[in-house]
Design an enzyme around this catalytic site. Structure first.
Site, PDB file in Angstrom:
ATOM      1  CD  GLU A 149      -3.022   0.272   2.386  1.00 46.81           C
ATOM      2  OE1 GLU A 149      -2.750  -0.723   3.101  1.00 46.81           O
ATOM      3  OE2 GLU A 149      -3.921   1.069   2.670  1.00 46.81           O
TER       4      GLU A 149
HETATM    5  N1  LIG Z   1      -9.061   7.746  -4.073  1.00 40.82           N
HETATM    6  C1  LIG Z   1      -9.391   8.511  -3.043  1.00 40.82           C
HETATM    7  N2  LIG Z   1      -9.817   9.766  -3.249  1.00 40.82           N
HETATM    8  C2  LIG Z   1     -10.149  10.545  -2.240  1.00 40.82           C
HETATM    9  N3  LIG Z   1     -10.079  10.191  -0.948  1.00 40.82           N
HETATM   10  C3  LIG Z   1      -9.675   8.947  -0.665  1.00 40.82           C
HETATM   11  C4  LIG Z   1      -9.298   8.042  -1.685  1.00 40.82           C
HETATM   12  N4  LIG Z   1      -8.912   6.890  -1.102  1.00 40.82           N
HETATM   13  C5  LIG Z   1      -9.029   7.073   0.229  1.00 40.82           C
HETATM   14  N5  LIG Z   1      -9.491   8.300   0.509  1.00 40.82           N
HETATM   15  C6  LIG Z   1      -9.733   8.883   1.838  1.00 40.82           C
HETATM   16  O1  LIG Z   1      -9.140   8.070   2.843  1.00 40.82           O
HETATM   17  C7  LIG Z   1     -10.083   7.817   3.856  1.00 40.82           C
HETATM   18  C8  LIG Z   1      -9.878   6.486   4.553  1.00 40.82           C
HETATM   19  O2  LIG Z   1      -9.213   5.540   3.780  1.00 40.82           O
HETATM   20  P1  LIG Z   1      -9.722   4.062   3.489  1.00 40.82           P
HETATM   21  O3  LIG Z   1      -9.024   3.698   2.229  1.00 40.82           O
HETATM   22  O4  LIG Z   1     -11.199   3.945   3.462  1.00 40.82           O
HETATM   23  O5  LIG Z   1      -9.188   3.219   4.735  1.00 40.82           O
HETATM   24  P2  LIG Z   1      -8.020   2.138   4.818  1.00 40.82           P
HETATM   25  O6  LIG Z   1      -6.908   2.658   3.934  1.00 40.82           O
HETATM   26  O7  LIG Z   1      -7.632   2.075   6.266  1.00 40.82           O
HETATM   27  O8  LIG Z   1      -8.573   0.846   4.312  1.00 40.82           O
HETATM   28  C9  LIG Z   1     -11.404   7.888   3.142  1.00 40.82           C
HETATM   29  O9  LIG Z   1     -12.447   8.259   3.984  1.00 40.82           O
HETATM   30  C10 LIG Z   1     -11.185   8.966   2.126  1.00 40.82           C
HETATM   31  O10 LIG Z   1     -11.438  10.229   2.665  1.00 40.82           O
HETATM   32 CA   LIG Z   2      -6.747   3.554   1.796  1.00 41.02          CA
END
Ligand SMILES: Nc1ncnc2c1ncn2[C@@H]1O[C@H](COP(=O)(O)OP(=O)(O)O)[C@@H](O)[C@H]1O
Ligand SMILES: [Ca+2]
EC number: 3.6.1.6
Length: 422
Positions: free
Chosen positions: A148
């Site tokens: 990641e």
């Molecule tokens: N492609 C994206 N564009 C905009 N915001 C994003 C994107 N990917 C993640 N985020 C932001 O990151 C926050 C949390 O990340 P997430 O990917 O859901 O959790 P994790 O990485 O822990 O699995 C989301 O609520 C969002 O605001």
């Molecule tokens: Ca994420």
């Protein structure tokens, strides 16, 4: 809400394009803990001798994330199907069979039981197999945390042009998710290589270069996991802090500790509410009689991060790209423009945390967790990673109209492994 009408179509009407210019596509799903996102990338190969160019992206997202469907895997897969239907419209039919589709899940699924995670993944796989696209082996999986960070680093440094030519001045990246957080950079000092834990260093090959990166994903240190940790809502006895971040429910919904109320000085004094997370119901509220405000809140949050993270000396003076929740919370509090992003110093988060925490009534209409979130971000940056007050953070959602997400790096990696290119 799409970039389907791409700007270059006006500049280069089809009949003016070089005769052998080839367009192709890649579809990458990000199954995050708070939402599922589809990225449809378009590449153009102008001639066979040169590398294809990234031409554009179509992006769409849905909430909640797949892990919210732990007990209804078909419904989870249905949310993926709706996004995939966009790709059916976006990719010309004659290229469907050549367009790979892949989904990678992050912290949300890492924290589910093996059985529930697998059920979700196999339902998604079925959706993919029913689609007209190319479904590579291993097309639906949980991504390793270190990838990641690496893939996000690749994306940002590719988009800013630092991975081509000589004089590469790469920038480190910080990602703050719901459940986990990543830090990645290219060490410049021998010292960093010597002093870092072995598993924080990874070699990665891309674009005919090998990058030896420092990267780590801290599971349980995402923004939402940190809220639970700050509230003391993790029954950590005998549990690793990772698994404890999201206790996995066995029934449909569990109430933690007989409806026990978790209180924090980071929340508005009079607040009493419920939070449903990871299939568990938490009751939380403010310190009715006790203290509230930045000082006591910082002390609470400090317990969550202090001494828990590796602090590479080298990063203290350098600047980083930061996205996801770093971006969202900075935009929520007008530290940056929501569309444009901006450049901040670490101390700006602290200043804003003080402002919000010491005037909680004024800000509570936004989110009751705003004070806690900003204070956690401050503590994570300063006491967790060891950044200085004046460390520069470049907050960006997009570079050249492409999302700064690990998904682009993952797509390059995918195309490379399929022998399509890169
Ligand atoms: N492609 C994206 N564009 C905009 N915001 C994003 C994107 N990917 C993640 N985020 C932001 O990151 C926050 C949390 O990340 P997430 O990917 O859901 O959790 P994790 O990485 O822990 O699995 C989301 O609520 C969002 O605001
Ligand atoms: Ca994420």
């Amino acid at each position: 809400h799409s970039n389907r009408e791409m700007w270059f179509q006006d500049l280069f009407p089809p009949n003016m394009c070089p005769i052998n210019a080839k367009t192709f596509y890649g579809i990458m799903f990000d199954a995050g803990s708070t939402g599922t996102r589809i990225h449809i990338y378009t590449f153009v190969q102008k001639s066979p001798e040169i590398l294809p160019e990234l031409e554009g992206e179509i992006f769409e997202s849905v909430k909640p994330g797949l892990s919210a469907y732990a007990d209804q895997p078909e419904k989870g897969a249905e949310s993926v199907k709706r996004l995939l239907d966009m790709a059916v419209d976006a990719v010309p039919p004659h290229l469907w069979k050549k367009t790979p589709v892949v989904l990678k899940a992050t912290a949300g699924l890492r924290l589910l039981s093996e059985e529930k995670a697998q059920a979700l993944l196999s339902e998604v796989k079925e959706v993919f197999e029913k689609s007209p696209f190319l479904v590579p082996e291993d097309s639906v999986s949980i991504m390793d945390g270190s990838y990641e960070g690496i893939l996000a680093w690749i994306t940002v440094n590719f988009l800013t042009g630092q991975l081509s030519g000589q004089n590469q001045h790469t920038t480190g990246t910080l990602d703050l998710g719901g459940a986990s957080t990543q830090i990645t950079f290219l060490p410049r000092f021998e010292e960093t290589l010597k002093e870092s834990p072995r598993d924080f260093l990874t070699s990665f090959e891309m674009f005919n270069s090998t990058y030896k990166l420092y990267t780590h994903s801290y599971l349980g240190f995402g923004l939402k996991a940190a809220r639970l940790a700050t509230l003391g809502a993790l029954n950590t006895e005998g549990m690793s802090c990772e698994k404890a971040a999201f206790p996995v429910s066995t029934s449909n919904e569990t109430e933690v500790a007989d409806g026990q109320m978790f209180r924090s000085s980071c929340l508005p004094k009079q607040l009493e509410a419920e939070w449903h997370f990871g299939g568990v119901k938490y009751r939380y509220g403010g310190n009715k009689e006790g203290e509230t405000g930045f000082k006591p809140c910082y002390l609470e949050v400090l317990k969550v991060v202090k001494g828990k993270l590796h602090q590479p000396d080298e990063i203290r003076g350098s600047s980083f790209y930061a996205f996801s929740y770093y971006y969202d919370r900075a935009a929520d509090t007008n530290l940056i423009d929501y569309e444009q992003g901006g450049v901040l110093e670490v101390r700006d988060f602290e200043r804003k945390a003080k402002e919000v925490c010491d005037n909680m009534e004024r800000f509570s209409s936004a989110s009751p967790f705003l004070c806690m979130d900003l204070t956690y971000i401050t503590a994570l940056l300063k006491e967790g990673f060891g950044f200085r007050d004046n460390t520069l953070l470049q907050l960006t959602k997009k570079v050249n109209n492409i999302e700064t997400s690990w998904t682009l790096g993952a797509t390059f990696h995918l195309l490379q492994s399929l022998g399509i290119t890169y």
